[in-house]
Write a protein that holds these residues in place. Structure first.
Motif, mmCIF file in Angstrom:
data_model
loop_
_atom_site.group_PDB
_atom_site.id
_atom_site.type_symbol
_atom_site.label_atom_id
_atom_site.label_comp_id
_atom_site.label_asym_id
_atom_site.label_seq_id
_atom_site.Cartn_x
_atom_site.Cartn_y
_atom_site.Cartn_z
ATOM 1 N N ARG A 1 0.839 -1.185 0.000
ATOM 2 C CA ARG A 1 0.000 0.000 0.000
ATOM 3 C C ARG A 1 0.881 1.244 0.000
ATOM 4 N NH1 ARG A 1 -4.636 2.466 4.051
ATOM 5 N NH2 ARG A 1 -2.825 3.015 5.323
ATOM 6 N N LEU A 2 0.718 2.033 -1.033
ATOM 7 C CA LEU A 2 1.426 3.300 -1.132
ATOM 8 C C LEU A 2 0.579 4.418 -0.542
ATOM 9 C CD1 LEU A 2 2.837 3.084 -4.781
ATOM 10 C CD2 LEU A 2 3.783 2.130 -2.669
ATOM 11 N N SER A 3 1.257 5.389 0.048
ATOM 12 C CA SER A 3 0.585 6.575 0.582
ATOM 13 C C SER A 3 1.246 7.825 0.020
ATOM 14 C CB SER A 3 0.671 6.606 2.110
ATOM 15 O OG SER A 3 0.076 5.472 2.691
ATOM 16 N N CYS A 4 0.464 8.878 -0.089
ATOM 17 C CA CYS A 4 0.986 10.169 -0.535
ATOM 18 C C CYS A 4 0.302 11.249 0.284
ATOM 19 C CB CYS A 4 0.732 10.363 -2.018
ATOM 20 S SG CYS A 4 1.107 12.035 -2.632
ATOM 21 N N VAL A 5 1.107 11.970 1.045
ATOM 22 C CA VAL A 5 0.578 13.052 1.883
ATOM 23 C C VAL A 5 0.849 14.380 1.194
ATOM 24 C CG1 VAL A 5 0.648 14.162 4.116
ATOM 25 C CG2 VAL A 5 0.957 11.694 3.955
ATOM 26 N N ALA A 6 -0.191 15.185 1.072
ATOM 27 C CA ALA A 6 -0.084 16.482 0.406
ATOM 28 C C ALA A 6 -0.099 17.617 1.422
ATOM 29 C CB ALA A 6 -1.232 16.660 -0.578
ATOM 30 N N SER A 7 0.645 18.669 1.111
ATOM 31 C CA SER A 7 0.617 19.890 1.903
ATOM 32 C C SER A 7 0.745 21.080 0.972
ATOM 33 C CB SER A 7 1.740 19.898 2.948
ATOM 34 O OG SER A 7 3.002 19.815 2.320
#
Length: 117
Positions: free
Chosen positions: A19-25
């Motif tokens: 499972r890949l995750s990508c956190v945006a800011s």
């Protein structure tokens, strides 16, 4: 300034899952369409999946039925759940955001996924 930070890549055996995750800011996450792309050295970057700001999902034919894209707007995060991985899924996976109003596109730095026995 938009920042996208991917995580979750690694080495997995054929048939396995990641499972890949990508956190945006730096952006209003809820009004961005979010996508995953992948790239193998020497080849063009390939679109994998998109989840629109309304939650509609689309997948490349090569991953449909095996990968699931989802998002958590409260956590500014998009996920890519990958099952039944194949050696041909080996690539650097990139997160992309597309602001639906400004049309600005931004990219993460990528995370390596290697499928090998």
């Amino acid at each position: 300034q938009v920042q996208l930070v991917e995580s979750g890549g690694g080495l997995v055996q054929p048939g396995g899952s990641l499972r890949l995750s990508c956190v945006a800011s730096g952006t209003i996450f809820s009004i961005n369409d979010m996508s995953w792309y992948r790239q193998v050295p020497g080849k063009e970057r390939e679109w994998v999946a998109t989840i629109t700001y309304t939650g509609t999902t689309n997948y490349a034919a090569s991953v449909k039925g095996r990968f699931t894209i989802s998002r958590d707007n409260a956590k500014n995060t998009v996920f890519l759940q990958m099952h039944s991985l194949k050696p041909e899924d080996t690539a650097v996976y990139y997160c992309n955001s597309h602001h639906v109003l400004t049309k600005q596109d931004d990219w993460g730095q990528g995370t390596q996924v290697t499928v090998s026995s």
